[in-house]
Design a protein around this motif. Sequence first.
Motif, PDB file in Angstrom:
ATOM      1  N   MET A   1       0.838  -1.185   0.000  1.00  0.00           N
ATOM      2  CA  MET A   1       0.000   0.000   0.000  1.00  0.00           C
ATOM      3  C   MET A   1       0.880   1.246   0.000  1.00  0.00           C
ATOM      4  O   MET A   1       1.930   1.272   0.610  1.00  0.00           O
ATOM      5  CB  MET A   1      -0.934   0.021   1.205  1.00  0.00           C
ATOM      6  N   ARG A   2       0.393   2.270  -0.637  1.00  0.00           N
ATOM      7  CA  ARG A   2       1.086   3.543  -0.771  1.00  0.00           C
ATOM      8  C   ARG A   2       0.581   4.516   0.300  1.00  0.00           C
ATOM      9  O   ARG A   2      -0.592   4.481   0.678  1.00  0.00           O
ATOM     10  CB  ARG A   2       0.773   4.084  -2.161  1.00  0.00           C
ATOM     11  N   ALA A   3       1.480   5.390   0.777  1.00  0.00           N
ATOM     12  CA  ALA A   3       1.107   6.428   1.741  1.00  0.00           C
ATOM     13  C   ALA A   3       1.855   7.714   1.420  1.00  0.00           C
ATOM     14  O   ALA A   3       2.938   7.689   0.827  1.00  0.00           O
ATOM     15  CB  ALA A   3       1.434   5.991   3.162  1.00  0.00           C
ATOM     16  N   LEU A   4       1.261   8.811   1.822  1.00  0.00           N
ATOM     17  CA  LEU A   4       1.905  10.119   1.718  1.00  0.00           C
ATOM     18  C   LEU A   4       2.477  10.458   3.089  1.00  0.00           C
ATOM     19  O   LEU A   4       1.778  10.361   4.100  1.00  0.00           O
ATOM     20  CB  LEU A   4       0.869  11.167   1.293  1.00  0.00           C
TER      21      LEU A   4
ATOM     22  N   ARG B   1       9.844   1.302  -0.751  1.00  0.00           N
ATOM     23  CA  ARG B   1       9.984   2.163  -1.931  1.00  0.00           C
ATOM     24  C   ARG B   1       9.684   3.593  -1.483  1.00  0.00           C
ATOM     25  O   ARG B   1       8.643   3.860  -0.870  1.00  0.00           O
ATOM     26  CB  ARG B   1       9.023   1.733  -3.031  1.00  0.00           C
ATOM     27  N   THR B   2      10.591   4.499  -1.801  1.00  0.00           N
ATOM     28  CA  THR B   2      10.491   5.872  -1.322  1.00  0.00           C
ATOM     29  C   THR B   2      10.621   6.833  -2.490  1.00  0.00           C
ATOM     30  O   THR B   2      11.613   6.799  -3.211  1.00  0.00           O
ATOM     31  CB  THR B   2      11.578   6.155  -0.266  1.00  0.00           C
TER      32      THR B   2
ATOM     33  N   ILE C   1       2.076  -0.727   4.526  1.00  0.00           N
ATOM     34  CA  ILE C   1       2.654   0.313   3.663  1.00  0.00           C
ATOM     35  C   ILE C   1       4.027  -0.137   3.183  1.00  0.00           C
ATOM     36  O   ILE C   1       4.920  -0.409   3.979  1.00  0.00           O
ATOM     37  CB  ILE C   1       2.732   1.659   4.408  1.00  0.00           C
ATOM     38  N   ASP C   2       4.165  -0.211   1.861  1.00  0.00           N
ATOM     39  CA  ASP C   2       5.439  -0.605   1.270  1.00  0.00           C
ATOM     40  C   ASP C   2       5.951   0.426   0.262  1.00  0.00           C
ATOM     41  O   ASP C   2       6.961   0.215  -0.403  1.00  0.00           O
ATOM     42  CB  ASP C   2       5.336  -1.985   0.609  1.00  0.00           C
ATOM     43  N   GLU C   3       5.236   1.549   0.156  1.00  0.00           N
ATOM     44  CA  GLU C   3       5.650   2.649  -0.716  1.00  0.00           C
ATOM     45  C   GLU C   3       5.236   3.958  -0.055  1.00  0.00           C
ATOM     46  O   GLU C   3       4.101   4.104   0.380  1.00  0.00           O
ATOM     47  CB  GLU C   3       4.977   2.525  -2.080  1.00  0.00           C
TER      48      GLU C   3
ATOM     49  N   GLU D   1       7.152   2.893  12.766  1.00  0.00           N
ATOM     50  CA  GLU D   1       7.372   1.582  12.159  1.00  0.00           C
ATOM     51  C   GLU D   1       6.131   0.697  12.294  1.00  0.00           C
ATOM     52  O   GLU D   1       5.737   0.012  11.346  1.00  0.00           O
ATOM     53  CB  GLU D   1       8.586   0.887  12.774  1.00  0.00           C
ATOM     54  N   GLU D   2       5.480   0.743  13.433  1.00  0.00           N
ATOM     55  CA  GLU D   2       4.255  -0.053  13.635  1.00  0.00           C
ATOM     56  C   GLU D   2       3.146   0.418  12.695  1.00  0.00           C
ATOM     57  O   GLU D   2       2.360  -0.389  12.199  1.00  0.00           O
ATOM     58  CB  GLU D   2       3.789   0.030  15.095  1.00  0.00           C
ATOM     59  N   ILE D   3       3.069   1.724  12.469  1.00  0.00           N
ATOM     60  CA  ILE D   3       2.073   2.261  11.536  1.00  0.00           C
ATOM     61  C   ILE D   3       2.298   1.677  10.143  1.00  0.00           C
ATOM     62  O   ILE D   3       1.356   1.210   9.495  1.00  0.00           O
ATOM     63  CB  ILE D   3       2.154   3.802  11.481  1.00  0.00           C
ATOM     64  N   LEU D   4       3.528   1.697   9.696  1.00  0.00           N
ATOM     65  CA  LEU D   4       3.841   1.161   8.367  1.00  0.00           C
ATOM     66  C   LEU D   4       3.456  -0.311   8.275  1.00  0.00           C
ATOM     67  O   LEU D   4       2.813  -0.734   7.306  1.00  0.00           O
ATOM     68  CB  LEU D   4       5.336   1.342   8.058  1.00  0.00           C
ATOM     69  N   LYS D   5       3.834  -1.084   9.285  1.00  0.00           N
ATOM     70  CA  LYS D   5       3.536  -2.519   9.276  1.00  0.00           C
ATOM     71  C   LYS D   5       2.037  -2.787   9.356  1.00  0.00           C
ATOM     72  O   LYS D   5       1.497  -3.591   8.600  1.00  0.00           O
ATOM     73  CB  LYS D   5       4.266  -3.214  10.430  1.00  0.00           C
TER      74      LYS D   5
END
Length: 174
Positions: free
Chosen positions: A1-4, A142-143, A115-117, A107-111
Amino acid sequence: MRALLLIDLQKDFVEPGGALYFPKAESVLPLVLDLVEKYKQENLPIITTQDWHEEDDAEFRIWPKHCVKDTHGAELVKRLKDSLAGYEKHIAVRKTRYSAFYGTHFEEILKSHGIDEVEVCGVVTHICVLFTVEELRNRNIRTIVRKDGVASYDENLHTCALRLMSEVLRAEVV
């Protein structure tokens, strides 16, 4: 999933009269606000970081006092705050150091959101943006760094940070 990911778009950096205000910081807002609308339309996560310091934070031995927790200067700039009001996928991260990962739940939010982008905008390019991007890349996320969406008070360090993120960290600088 992508995030801003929007880094430190706070009154003390971005608004005239802020403790560490610099004029270039304001230049990122039009792009940031456009991206916020795009991400909201796609119902994707938008993560904001805020410098959030105690009154006597050790960082104030390096930098002038700024973004003291619960003060006017620590607030997100009004246009961004208004744009995010009521958006259920807005996630706030308050941090005490340059990296959004240090001592936070980032980090917990991303997991937890898968979120992988991450698309990145914010200030300051060679400080909090660079050190957060470095940590994202260490985790193989991916950044994408929007060069018109980041700013610094020092053009040479801004350019150097963009090169480091692109050439060393292999973030996509677009």
